[in-house]
Enzyme design. Structure first.
Site, PDB file in Angstrom:
ATOM      1  N   ARG A 146       0.843  -1.210   0.000  1.00  0.00           N
ATOM      2  CA  ARG A 146       0.000   0.000   0.000  1.00  0.00           C
ATOM      3  C   ARG A 146       0.875   1.257   0.000  1.00  0.00           C
ATOM      4  NH1 ARG A 146      -4.044  -1.498   3.997  1.00  0.00           N
ATOM      5  NH2 ARG A 146      -2.589  -0.627   5.473  1.00  0.00           N
TER       6      ARG A 146
ATOM      7  N   ARG B 298       1.823   8.785   5.662  1.00  0.00           N
ATOM      8  CA  ARG B 298       1.876   9.262   7.052  1.00  0.00           C
ATOM      9  C   ARG B 298       3.134   8.766   7.749  1.00  0.00           C
ATOM     10  NH1 ARG B 298      -3.478   7.263   9.530  1.00  0.00           N
ATOM     11  NH2 ARG B 298      -1.959   6.511  11.033  1.00  0.00           N
TER      12      ARG B 298
END
Ligand code: AMP
Length: 193
Positions: free
Chosen positions: A127, A139
């Protein structure tokens, strides 16, 4: 319907919880959210909890149990609830069992989403790679190292909880690696609806 969902980060608890909330008209109760609200409102509980939460430590069992005990008797919990972030320790689980008993309530099930941790890490790595390839921002805590740390932390803290609920006969296990809809079907089968 009174439930606890157990499972590590990335196991799909959030998705299943929101489906259960919609299906049964129950509420999701997050002790983290409740404590943050108490801190913001400056209540006695909030004042006690603030420093501990700021330090990233666990708030004392008495405080958390008190917060949950007050919350589950509110009107919106009439159809039931899913506890989120509670219990986190065996003493909290024991306290929950006796608190529910004193209110004439009991849990319908404790559902553990079992996952293959290596597969979760691989899923998260691809991902991240896909996001980066598409020029997206990742993030700071979205990296395999911190994810593995959260998995380990969860395993260490939660294994005793599944043992506790296996002992009370309330633990049900679902294969969290199945497709999302299939996991929902398995949960519905357990709940008999
Ligand atoms: P969370 O949003 O679940 O990550 O919780 C945020 C913070 O609230 C935690 O770091 C703890 O300080 C506190 N907290 C939430 N749930 C509990 C709990 N069951 N027992 C003790 N502390 C909790």
């Amino acid at each position: 319907m009174r439930l606890i969902l157990l499972g590590p980060p990335g196991a799909g608890k959030g998705t299943q919880a929101s489906r259960l909330v919609a299906k049964y008209g129950i509420v999701q109760l997050s002790t983290g959210d409740m404590l943050r609200a108490a801190v913001k409102a400056g209540t006695e509980v909030g004042l006690k909890a603030k420093a501990v939460m700021d330090a990233g430590q666990l708030v004392s069992d008495d405080i958390v149990i008190g917060v949950v005990a007050d919350r589950i008797v509110e009107a919106d919990c009439a159809k039931g609830f899913i506890l989120d972030g509670f219990p986190r320790t065996v003493p909290q689980a024991e306290a929950l069992t006796s608190m529910l008993r004193s209110k004439g309530m009991k849990l319908d099930a404790v559902i553990e989403l079992k996952v293959d941790e290596d597969a979760l890490v691989r899923r998260m790595e691809s991902r991240v790679a896909e996001t980066q390839a598409a020029g997206g921002q990742v993030r700071a805590d979205d990296n395999p190292e911190s994810f593995k740390k959260r998995l380990t932390e969860y395993r260490e803290k939660t294994a005793p909880l599944s043992n506790y609920y296996a002992g009370t006969g309330e633990l049900r296990t679902v294969d969290g690696m199945l497709p999302i809809d299939q996991v929902s079907v398995e949960i519905a089968t357990i709940l008999g609806a």
